[in-house]
Design an enzyme around this catalytic site. Structure first.
Site, mmCIF file in Angstrom:
data_model
loop_
_atom_site.group_PDB
_atom_site.id
_atom_site.type_symbol
_atom_site.label_atom_id
_atom_site.label_comp_id
_atom_site.label_asym_id
_atom_site.label_seq_id
_atom_site.Cartn_x
_atom_site.Cartn_y
_atom_site.Cartn_z
ATOM 1 N N LYS A 287 -10.352 -28.619 22.449
ATOM 2 C CA LYS A 287 -9.769 -28.197 21.175
ATOM 3 C C LYS A 287 -8.258 -28.400 21.244
ATOM 4 O O LYS A 287 -7.606 -27.904 22.157
ATOM 5 C CB LYS A 287 -10.078 -26.712 20.904
ATOM 6 C CG LYS A 287 -11.502 -26.411 20.509
ATOM 7 C CD LYS A 287 -11.832 -26.818 19.073
ATOM 8 C CE LYS A 287 -11.086 -25.986 18.067
ATOM 9 N NZ LYS A 287 -11.523 -24.580 18.009
ATOM 10 N N HIS A 288 -7.722 -29.119 20.290
ATOM 11 C CA HIS A 288 -6.269 -29.329 20.200
ATOM 12 C C HIS A 288 -5.665 -29.796 21.521
ATOM 13 O O HIS A 288 -4.674 -29.269 22.012
ATOM 14 C CB HIS A 288 -5.585 -28.076 19.667
ATOM 15 C CG HIS A 288 -5.873 -27.844 18.206
ATOM 16 N ND1 HIS A 288 -5.255 -28.554 17.206
ATOM 17 C CD2 HIS A 288 -6.741 -27.008 17.599
ATOM 18 C CE1 HIS A 288 -5.719 -28.171 16.037
ATOM 19 N NE2 HIS A 288 -6.644 -27.242 16.249
ATOM 20 N N ASN A 453 2.824 -25.250 30.670
ATOM 21 C CA ASN A 453 2.300 -24.819 31.949
ATOM 22 C C ASN A 453 0.825 -24.453 31.805
ATOM 23 O O ASN A 453 0.409 -23.937 30.776
ATOM 24 C CB ASN A 453 3.051 -23.587 32.449
ATOM 25 C CG ASN A 453 4.450 -23.894 32.940
ATOM 26 O OD1 ASN A 453 4.669 -24.896 33.602
ATOM 27 N ND2 ASN A 453 5.379 -23.015 32.616
ATOM 28 N N HIS A 613 1.945 -33.218 29.356
ATOM 29 C CA HIS A 613 2.615 -32.968 28.074
ATOM 30 C C HIS A 613 2.312 -34.132 27.118
ATOM 31 O O HIS A 613 2.162 -35.253 27.553
ATOM 32 C CB HIS A 613 4.122 -32.856 28.247
ATOM 33 C CG HIS A 613 4.535 -31.614 28.994
ATOM 34 N ND1 HIS A 613 4.518 -30.364 28.427
ATOM 35 C CD2 HIS A 613 4.954 -31.448 30.281
ATOM 36 C CE1 HIS A 613 4.931 -29.475 29.321
ATOM 37 N NE2 HIS A 613 5.190 -30.099 30.444
#
Length: 613
Positions: A287-288, A453, A613
């Site tokens: 999800k996302h 993180n 990221h």
């Protein structure tokens, strides 16, 4: 300042009949059929070398370029088409009095179409060829003809790939020639191909000198549009491939969106690496762009079966891939609502039937059985997204990203975490069972694809808590730790004994159990929550929760970077953590190791940071 040329114009025409075509291809797929079509339209065929030979063998009449120009190929084939009769025939502006007169004076005939591929330079490099052989596979004549034809696209057609043959034939059949719109599109693609080709040569050549490449040209081919990007106001949006490369997936069903494909890309890499790292069938629930859950195929206990609403007999019959997805989905079933799934192995009927009853947007897998595909194609009214991963796909060593006008590049994080990374136990307790090493691998690969993180907890081959995207590492631990508690407490007898009314939907039951465990209802919420039960349950008290959690043990926690303080270990001890895996490398490593020793935990340093990221 460079002199800027003025435009040279001639007679305007949308449809240009094709009377003469020059063919010189290294990729000969479909060329005989295409050339046969052109010949049937009375197009004169010019060609060179192996292409001419192949066309003659097919019974086609072909004129050698050397006969057409009156100049023999020379210098080991380095000079074949670099001749005024070739480039004049391509560049001459039709209907321009001066051009027409000079072409007639020099005996230059018009060439209306060029069909070519460039020498396979990148393939030569990829095979590890010597410097001199790579140099010999730098095409000169091909790019020259490509650019000449593309520049004069008002009158000439450049065809650079077999995937364009069918469209050319269709347009010629319908219009009697090629249209200006087609010629412009093909010219744009040709110039992009030329840019990518030259960039590859420049990058390789510079690398041979041990220097940074002076320029990087990445050329993209639009594959399909997207409804919008991350948000509805972000239009237009599209998916492109790197020119001459495939996409990592094929769409078998549905219309994927921007975030769907980001989820798919990360989820697929995660399960692929879990398969490599553990040797077990693997699954993830995304999800996302972060995993809500991930797991490998490990048999369920009876209490897990009860918590996941599957009978022990049915669980025992599940195939490994179905078992892996059942576990992945049940790591955090509230967060997995509307997930994008990925599995490492072929989707079979068992897996499809599990997906059928869950609220999910789509799945990516290496393949599907016919029965599974039919089940999934009917899901969501036929809109369920089904992606098939491209076998043997190579994403390249370097990855690029554009952010706010800047292009970032880096080597892909292609390290695959395996048991070889779990050998440096730094605590007094160094006991690591095979199951523990497996859980360390599962947790570490999972957080590799979690927004940093990140910290993840695993037990029995599955993630039981993922903490993503927090600025403080201890907050990641607290967030994921709360999910671990919820996972454990879903197996409490009072939770398993909740009596729902007939007709309460599966996801509503999942959510109701989580809210029962959390217990922090508003008065209005509690009324609606109680309405779902045949018998309103007694609260699950904090004392009961604490007593139940005392039995928690054997949990593994993995961190994407080092633990900077012992506070993360202190908190992890509250949710049954017995094993810790992290990169190490902090000045606080001795303090963190001491904390693990105090709690009797085993800790391993992998030496591999996993920021994402």
């Amino acid at each position: 300042m460079a002199h800027i040329l003025t435009a040279v114009t001639g007679s305007e025409a949308d449809v240009v009949p094709i009377t003469r075509a020059l063919i010189s291809v290294s990729d000969k797929a479909g060329i005989v059929e295409f050339a046969t079509f052109l010949a049937s339209k009375n197009v004169e065929l010019l060609s060179t070398g192996g292409t001419a030979k192949k066309l003659r063998e097919a019974g086609l009449t072909v004129i050698d370029v050397s006969d057409y120009t009156g100049s023999a190929e020379c210098l080991d084939g380095r000079v074949k088409t670099l001749h005024p009769k070739v480039h004049g025939g391509l560049l001459g502006v039709r209907g321009h009095p001066k051009h027409e007169k000079e072409m007639e004076e020099h005996g230059i005939g018009k060439i209306d179409m060029t069909i070519l591929n460039l020498y396979p330079f990148e393939a030569t490099v990829a095979k590890g060829a010597e410097f001199e052989q790579c140099i010999e596979n730098i095409d000169i004549g091909g790019p020259s003809m490509l650019r000449s034809t593309a520049k004069n696209h008002a009158f000439t057609t450049i065809v650079t790939s077999p995937d364009q043959y069918e469209e050319v034939q269709k347009v010629m059949e319908e219009k009697g020639g090629t249209t200006l719109a087609l010629r412009k599109r093909f010219a744009a693609r040709a110039f992009s191909l030329s840019a990518a080709y030259d960039s590859a040569i420049a990058s390789w050549f510079t690398a041979q000198l041990g220097e940074e490449s002076p320029v990087v040209a990445r050329v993209y081919k639009p594959e399909f549009p997207l409804k919008y990007g991350c948000n509805p106001q972000q239009k237009p949006a599209a998916i492109s491939s790197v020119l001459n490369s495939k996409l990592p997936f094929t769409v078998l069903n549905g219309v994927p969106g921007y975030i769907n494909l980001l989820d798919a890309a990360n989820a697929w890499q995660l399960v692929k690496e879990l398969r490599e790292g553990t040797g077990l069938a693997a699954a993830s629930s995304f999800k996302h762009v972060s995993p809500a859950g991930a797991a490998v195929a490990v048999p369920l206990t009876d209490v897990e079966c009860a918590a996941y609403e599957v009978t022990p007999d049915a669980a025992a019959k599940l195939t490994p891939v179905a078992l892996a997805y059942l576990r992945a989905r049940n790591a955090d079933p509230m967060c997995s609502f509307g997930d994008f799934a990925a599995v490492s192995d072929e989707v079979d009927e068992d897996t499809a039937l599990i997906l059928k009853k869950e609220v999910s947007d789509g799945i990516v897998a290496p393949s599907y059985t016919p029965a599974a595909l039919e089940i999934l194609k009917k899901k969501k009214g036929g809109k369920f997204i089904i992606l098939e991963a491209t076998a043997g796909y190579d994403p390249g060593t370097i990855e690029y990203r554009e952010v706010y006008g800047m292009t970032f590049s880096q080597k892909r994080n292609d390290v695959v975490i395996t048991k070889e990374h779990m050998k440096e136990a730094v605590t007094a307790n160094k006991d690591l069972s095979d199951g523990t090493v497996r859980d360390m691998i599962v947790a570490s690969i999972c957080i590799k694809y979690t927004q940093s993180n990140s910290v993840g907890f695993a037990k029995d081959g599955m993630m039981v808590g993922v903490g993503a995207g927090q600025q403080s590492r201890v907050d990641c631990v607290k967030l994921a730790g709360r999910k671990v508690c919820t996972w454990y407490l879903r197996q409490h007898s009072k939770v398993l004994g909740l009596e729902f009314k007939e007709g309460v939907k599966r996801q509503d039951r999942v959510n109701a159990r989580v809210r029962y465990i959390e217990g922090d209802f508003t008065p209005e919420e509690k009324v609606r929550w109680e309405a779902q039960f045949a018998t309103v349950p007694e609260p699950l008290t904090e004392a009961e929760k604490d007593e139940f959690m005392k039995a928690a043990s054997g949990v593994t926690v993995s961190s994407d970077a080092f633990f900077p303080f012992r506070d993360s270990i202190d908190h992890a001890s509250k949710v049954g953590v017995s094993f810790v895996v992290q990169p190490g490398g902090s000045v606080q490593d001795p303090q963190v190791t001491s904390a693990c020793d105090e709690y009797g935990m085993s800790m391993v340093f992998t030496g591999v940071r996993l920021f994402h990221h």
